[in-house]
Design an enzyme around this catalytic site. Structure first.
Site, PDB file in Angstrom:
ATOM      1  N   HIS A  50      -1.822  -7.605  15.923  1.00 54.69           N
ATOM      2  CA  HIS A  50      -1.147  -7.584  14.617  1.00 54.69           C
ATOM      3  C   HIS A  50      -1.978  -6.938  13.521  1.00 54.69           C
ATOM      4  O   HIS A  50      -1.463  -6.667  12.445  1.00 54.69           O
ATOM      5  CB  HIS A  50      -0.735  -9.001  14.195  1.00 54.69           C
ATOM      6  N   GLU A 100       0.834  -1.203   0.000  1.00 53.93           N
ATOM      7  CA  GLU A 100       0.000   0.000   0.000  1.00 53.93           C
ATOM      8  C   GLU A 100       0.864   1.247   0.000  1.00 53.93           C
ATOM      9  O   GLU A 100       1.896   1.294   0.677  1.00 53.93           O
ATOM     10  CB  GLU A 100      -0.910   0.043   1.243  1.00 53.93           C
TER      11      GLU A 100
END
Length: 507
Positions: A430, A232
């Site tokens: 996470h 990203e």
């Protein structure tokens, strides 16, 4: 296990300790050596209890056990110390829940290592690169940049790598990790400093890995893969901790960064599969009992336990080389679009963290320093300031912890805390954690609608398998902000930076 215990009976074994902490008492499942704990806010709590209620109604039939049961089954494993912990993004997985961590005493001859406590995608992890670009620099060329990243990085299920590699190179990479990337010119010297374990697990031994794993791994190095893996281009949306952010080279909103989320591909999956077969035999030989067949394990010091740890270290090194290769390709893509060098764009690695790994670490247990084998599955190491295992650059701010959101939602950078060392063996969440199964996502969502919604948000997207995009839609996941805020409230990590995506590259 008690047959068809009612939901209300199950609740007798659950205690709410404070606003965010629940305890699972011994007796919730048989043979628990320690209590289980999980951290949630009100919204995440509802998801956990709904899952347990459905399981009770179905009288135990169905897919994976609910996360609460899995946390408790881990608490029954031989050699576990203190507690079995579920983090706010916890959800049902193979053996261990994803978002479940547990530590085992290396000095206890009964203590075990379990591949289900690491996962099939060994060292699935995230790395974050900074740039000296601003959102205003990138927006006009956002589509071109997304396409350049998509063209440079091989993505998708069967993708093959573009990093030239023979069988000998692979064997060297498995033992050397990022040092191999450095030697071959695919990494910068500074990258190594900013990797967990400095990008190399020293106990890796390629001779512990079967030929099938090597065959699967060879063509896949430097590939993104599919599923929840992505690259990203993101923008700094909010800064919560100025000092920690400055240590990372982030000094203002609008600064552009690149996040890469990938793991050990088919190689790690094969290492885990091979180990599970060997461990089932070892369990019979050594008379090791577990509540769940998926918790296949071996005594840490048995031949099978040691072979797995060596093979797992190879898979971890493979994943670091993989992310290093994609960093090299991302730097090339940016350099091409902006007609300059990655150096001039200051494309330094902020940090690289692992989400699926088992590691030997020193922790204080019952006032004594003890060597523990910490299994982190769907959870991230989060060491505090002054810890000897974190880089000099972060000694005063604490280890950066990278938390990827879901496709099109925000991500976070956190830092480790002293309380995390005491409560969770230096570990935090996470990511968002699944709320729906992949099958449910495919049934309930339309892939074109998901893509259109991302376009409406101004996010440029390139996807190799568009028909799988529903599986990764925001609705399929818990809210990452809820997860991060819960960890912050509990004190096991601290918020530093919020990031939002402007371009997504997916398998």
């Amino acid at each position: 296990m008690p047959e068809n215990r009612s939901y209300n009976d199950e609740l007798n074994f659950l205690d709410k300790i404070d606003a965010n902490t629940w305890r699972i008492k011994k007796g919730f499942v048989p043979n628990m050596k320690v209590d289980g704990f999980f951290y949630v806010n009100d919204l995440l709590e509802k998801l956990m209890f709904d899952e347990l209620r459905q399981h009770s109604r179905a009288a135990g039939f169905g897919g994976f056990l609910p996360a609460m049961k899995q946390i408790a089954n881990v608490a029954a494993l031989p050699g576990i110390v203190q507690k079995s912990v579920g983090l706010p993004d916890v959800h049902a997985g193979y053996g261990f829940a994803i978002g479940n961590l547990a530590a085992f005493d290396m000095s206890n001859p009964e203590a075990v290592v379990s591949p289900g406590g690491v996962g099939f995608d060994i060292n699935c992890g995230v790395r974050l690169l900074r740039t000296n670009l601003d959102e205003r620099d990138v927006q006009p060329v956002k589509d071109e940049l997304a396409q350049a990243m998509f063209d440079h990085i091989p993505v998708g299920v069967g993708s093959k790598g573009v990093i030239p590699m023979g069988a000998r190179d692979l064997e060297e990479a498995l033992e050397m990790g990022v040092d191999w990337s450095l030697r071959e010119g695919y990494a910068w010297a500074e990258d190594k400093e900013h990797c967990e374990e400095y990008g190399r697990m020293l106990n890796a031994d390629q001779s512990a890995v079967g030929s099938k794993a090597k065959k699967r791994g060879l063509p896949q190095l430097g590939t993104l893969g599919a599923g929840n893996h992505y690259a990203e281009i993101q923008v700094v949306d909010e800064i919560f901790d100025d000092y920690a952010s400055q240590r990372m080279g982030i000094d203002h909103k609008g600064q552009v960064v690149v996040m890469i989320h990938s793991g050990s591909r088919g190689f790690g999956h094969q290492v885990a599969t091979d180990a599970l077969v060997a461990m089932e035999k070892a369990m019979k030989r050594d008379k090791v009992l577990t509540n769940d067949r998926q918790l296949a394990c071996a005594r840490i010091h048995s031949p099978e336990g040691q072979e797995y740890l060596k093979g797992m270290a190879c898979a971890a090194n493979f994943a670091w080389v993989n992310r290093s290769s994609m960093t090299f390709l991302s730097r090339q893509a940016f350099a091409k679009v902006f007609n300059t060098t990655p150096d001039d764009l200051d494309m330094q690695l902020i940090y690289d963290v692992s989400h699926n790994i088992a590691k030997m670490e020193e922790h204080i247990s019952f006032q004594l320093s003890t060597t523990l084998l910490v299994h982190r599955k769907g959870s991230t190491r989060a060491f505090p300031p002054h810890h000897p295992l974190i880089p000099v650059d972060y000694q005063l701010s604490g280890q950066p912890v990278l938390i990827g959101g879901t496709m099109g939602t925000c991500s976070y950078v956190l830092t480790g805390t002293e309380k995390g060392m005491e409560q969770t063996f230096g570990t935090t969440c996470h990511g968002a954690g699944r709320a729906w199964s992949r099958a449910k996502s495919r049934r309930n969502l339309d892939y074109q609608e998901v893509l259109d919604r991302l376009a409406e948000l101004g996010i440029s997207i390139r996807v190799a398998s568009p028909k799988l995009v529903m599986e990764e839609a925001p609705e399929s996941y818990k809210n990452v902000t809820d997860v991060v805020n819960t960890c912050h409230a509990v004190g096991i990590s601290k918020k530093a930076i919020k990031l939002r995506p402007i371009a997504v590259i997916k398998g």
